[in-house]
Write a protein that holds these residues in place. Structure first.
Motif, PDB file in Angstrom:
ATOM      1  N   MET A  64       0.832  -1.189   0.000  1.00 30.52           N
ATOM      2  CA  MET A  64       0.000   0.000   0.000  1.00 30.52           C
ATOM      3  C   MET A  64       0.874   1.250   0.000  1.00 30.52           C
ATOM      4  O   MET A  64       1.905   1.303   0.671  1.00 30.52           O
ATOM      5  N   THR A  65       0.468   2.246  -0.756  1.00 29.61           N
ATOM      6  CA  THR A  65       1.174   3.514  -0.815  1.00 29.61           C
ATOM      7  C   THR A  65       0.180   4.649  -0.576  1.00 29.61           C
ATOM      8  O   THR A  65      -1.038   4.439  -0.547  1.00 29.61           O
ATOM      9  N   PHE A  66       0.702   5.862  -0.438  1.00 30.23           N
ATOM     10  CA  PHE A  66      -0.154   7.033  -0.267  1.00 30.23           C
ATOM     11  C   PHE A  66      -1.149   7.137  -1.420  1.00 30.23           C
ATOM     12  O   PHE A  66      -2.340   7.373  -1.212  1.00 30.23           O
ATOM     13  N   LYS A  67      -0.685   6.938  -2.649  1.00 32.04           N
ATOM     14  CA  LYS A  67      -1.549   7.094  -3.813  1.00 32.04           C
ATOM     15  C   LYS A  67      -2.612   6.012  -3.903  1.00 32.04           C
ATOM     16  O   LYS A  67      -3.730   6.259  -4.377  1.00 32.04           O
ATOM     17  N   THR A  68      -2.284   4.802  -3.476  1.00 26.80           N
ATOM     18  CA  THR A  68      -3.279   3.728  -3.547  1.00 26.80           C
ATOM     19  C   THR A  68      -4.252   3.762  -2.372  1.00 26.80           C
ATOM     20  O   THR A  68      -5.358   3.218  -2.470  1.00 26.80           O
ATOM     21  N   LEU A  69      -3.854   4.411  -1.279  1.00 24.09           N
ATOM     22  CA  LEU A  69      -4.728   4.482  -0.110  1.00 24.09           C
ATOM     23  C   LEU A  69      -5.923   5.385  -0.361  1.00 24.09           C
ATOM     24  O   LEU A  69      -7.047   5.080   0.052  1.00 24.09           O
ATOM     25  N   PHE A  70      -5.707   6.499  -1.043  1.00 23.78           N
ATOM     26  CA  PHE A  70      -6.753   7.506  -1.188  1.00 23.78           C
ATOM     27  C   PHE A  70      -7.311   7.512  -2.602  1.00 23.78           C
ATOM     28  O   PHE A  70      -6.568   7.436  -3.575  1.00 23.78           O
ATOM     29  N   ARG A 125      16.234   8.566   5.222  1.00 24.32           N
ATOM     30  CA  ARG A 125      16.673   7.691   6.304  1.00 24.32           C
ATOM     31  C   ARG A 125      15.530   7.265   7.233  1.00 24.32           C
ATOM     32  O   ARG A 125      15.650   6.258   7.930  1.00 24.32           O
ATOM     33  N   GLY A 126      14.451   8.045   7.250  1.00 25.31           N
ATOM     34  CA  GLY A 126      13.331   7.733   8.135  1.00 25.31           C
ATOM     35  C   GLY A 126      12.315   6.794   7.539  1.00 25.31           C
ATOM     36  O   GLY A 126      11.459   6.266   8.248  1.00 25.31           O
ATOM     37  N   LEU A 127      12.394   6.571   6.211  1.00 21.62           N
ATOM     38  CA  LEU A 127      11.536   5.609   5.515  1.00 21.62           C
ATOM     39  C   LEU A 127      10.049   5.863   5.757  1.00 21.62           C
ATOM     40  O   LEU A 127       9.257   4.937   5.906  1.00 21.62           O
ATOM     41  N   VAL A 128       9.666   7.148   5.786  1.00 19.55           N
ATOM     42  CA  VAL A 128       8.261   7.485   5.997  1.00 19.55           C
ATOM     43  C   VAL A 128       7.532   7.500   4.655  1.00 19.55           C
ATOM     44  O   VAL A 128       8.141   7.485   3.582  1.00 19.55           O
ATOM     45  N   ASP A 129       6.208   7.529   4.738  1.00 20.83           N
ATOM     46  CA  ASP A 129       5.376   7.455   3.535  1.00 20.83           C
ATOM     47  C   ASP A 129       4.816   8.812   3.122  1.00 20.83           C
ATOM     48  O   ASP A 129       4.354   8.961   1.982  1.00 20.83           O
ATOM     49  N   ALA A 130       4.838   9.779   4.007  1.00 21.02           N
ATOM     50  CA  ALA A 130       4.404  11.142   3.707  1.00 21.02           C
ATOM     51  C   ALA A 130       4.959  12.058   4.781  1.00 21.02           C
ATOM     52  O   ALA A 130       5.273  11.615   5.894  1.00 21.02           O
ATOM     53  N   ILE A 131       5.070  13.329   4.445  1.00 23.03           N
ATOM     54  CA  ILE A 131       5.615  14.331   5.367  1.00 23.03           C
ATOM     55  C   ILE A 131       4.574  15.411   5.613  1.00 23.03           C
ATOM     56  O   ILE A 131       3.870  15.836   4.691  1.00 23.03           O
ATOM     57  N   ILE A 132       4.488  15.852   6.873  1.00 18.67           N
ATOM     58  CA  ILE A 132       3.519  16.861   7.289  1.00 18.67           C
ATOM     59  C   ILE A 132       4.262  18.105   7.755  1.00 18.67           C
ATOM     60  O   ILE A 132       5.200  18.009   8.548  1.00 18.67           O
ATOM     61  N   VAL A 133       3.838  19.259   7.259  1.00 19.58           N
ATOM     62  CA  VAL A 133       4.400  20.529   7.724  1.00 19.58           C
ATOM     63  C   VAL A 133       3.262  21.366   8.295  1.00 19.58           C
ATOM     64  O   VAL A 133       2.170  21.407   7.726  1.00 19.58           O
ATOM     65  N   ILE A 183       3.162   5.489   7.462  1.00 20.41           N
ATOM     66  CA  ILE A 183       3.673   6.416   8.477  1.00 20.41           C
ATOM     67  C   ILE A 183       3.764   7.813   7.875  1.00 20.41           C
ATOM     68  O   ILE A 183       4.511   8.044   6.924  1.00 20.41           O
ATOM     69  N   PHE A 184       2.984   8.744   8.441  1.00 20.18           N
ATOM     70  CA  PHE A 184       3.055  10.156   8.068  1.00 20.18           C
ATOM     71  C   PHE A 184       3.772  10.873   9.213  1.00 20.18           C
ATOM     72  O   PHE A 184       3.331  10.810  10.361  1.00 20.18           O
ATOM     73  N   ALA A 185       4.860  11.551   8.915  1.00 19.20           N
ATOM     74  CA  ALA A 185       5.697  12.150   9.958  1.00 19.20           C
ATOM     75  C   ALA A 185       5.773  13.660   9.812  1.00 19.20           C
ATOM     76  O   ALA A 185       5.867  14.191   8.697  1.00 19.20           O
TER      77      ALA A 185
END
Length: 267
Positions: free
Chosen positions: A1-7, A179-187, A152-154
């Motif tokens: 599963m990826t960000f694009k396939t989730l939504f 290095r954090g292997l996250v799936d999306a980033i939040i600002v 994981i959204f970080a």
């Protein structure tokens, strides 16, 4: 599963379910049924509108534990999250405040929620809970051990905090990406509900290929300025009465925001 396939949406809008105080927290009043009823009512309301996902938060449990949550909080969050997952046809996420990503992964995996948000995945910050340290090494190994596909959204430059050593948004973003292997980033902005600085959005955008979400301060008024620069939005405070995060959800605000999103998306 990826960000694009989730939504299903190209630019998902994620609404926050700010749970009432949970057992063990200072403001819990002993009425767990009210926690269930309020969370399900809000989830059902959000599902009436073009909202793409929900994220469950123990938002009213302040002051928050800096790290591991106690068993009673984890149990309550799991129970409510499972009810929400079963009640609405939307992806559901979990954030275990303030920074227990391992609990969030466990809750999400057990309840079939689809993603988590973690405030401090890497590095260290000074917050109102003291020093918070990222535990990406534990979080990712737990996800692997559970054979979980939870995303994981970080956060980068997380709100209500200051970096222990200022390394800059650019380097923090690259670390999360590479290095954090996250799936999306939040600002986000500096505080809950605070507007996210467009300059921060641009800086983060330049240093990651990952999906980028705005995590605070989005309103119908400022949405046009950032809509094309991000892949999604998390909205909590704006959906509440008077725009205050601790208030009940205001359906008029939900409709106004989603109408603006649809207008920007076009036909």
């Amino acid at each position: 599963m990826t960000f694009k396939t989730l939504f299903s949406s190209a630019k998902p809008l994620i609404a926050c379910i700010h749970l009432l105080p949970l057992p063990g927290s200072p403001r819990y009043d002993g009425n767990m049924q009210a926690v269930y009823d309020t969370a399900l009512a809000e989830a059902t309301l959000f599902a009436k509108y073009p909202i793409d996902a929900l994220i469950v938060e123990n938002f009213r449990d302040m002051p928050f534990y800096p790290g591991r949550l106690p068993a009673e909080t984890v149990a309550a969050m799991a129970a409510v999250t499972r009810d929400i997952v079963q009640a609405v046809p939307l992806p559901v996420g979990v954030i275990a405040l303030r920074n227990d990503a391992q609990a969030a992964v466990a809750i999400a995996t057990a309840t079939r929620a689809r993603f988590i948000r973690v405030n401090v995945h890497m590095n260290a910050v000074v917050a109102d809970q003291g020093i918070l340290q990222g535990a990406s090494h534990d979080t990712l190994r737990l996800r692997a051990a559970l054979h979980s596909d939870v995303l994981i959204f970080a956060d980068v430059g997380v709100k209500h905090a200051t970096p222990l050593a200022h390394r800059g948004l650019a380097l923090e973003t690259r670390d999360l990406t590479e290095r954090g292997l996250v799936d999306a980033i939040i600002v986000s902005g500096e505080l809950t509900g605070a507007v996210t600085d467009p300059k921060d959005v641009e800086m983060v955008r330049q240093h990651t290929y990952l999906p980028l979400l705005i995590g605070s301060g989005a309103t119908p008024k400022n949405l046009p300025a950032v809509y094309d620069k991000v892949e999604g939005l998390i909205v909590g405070s704006y959906f509440k009465q008077d725009g205050r995060a601790d208030n009940p959800v205001d359906e008029t605000r939900v409709k106004g925001f989603t109408d603006t999103m649809q207008a920007l998306a076009g036909p």
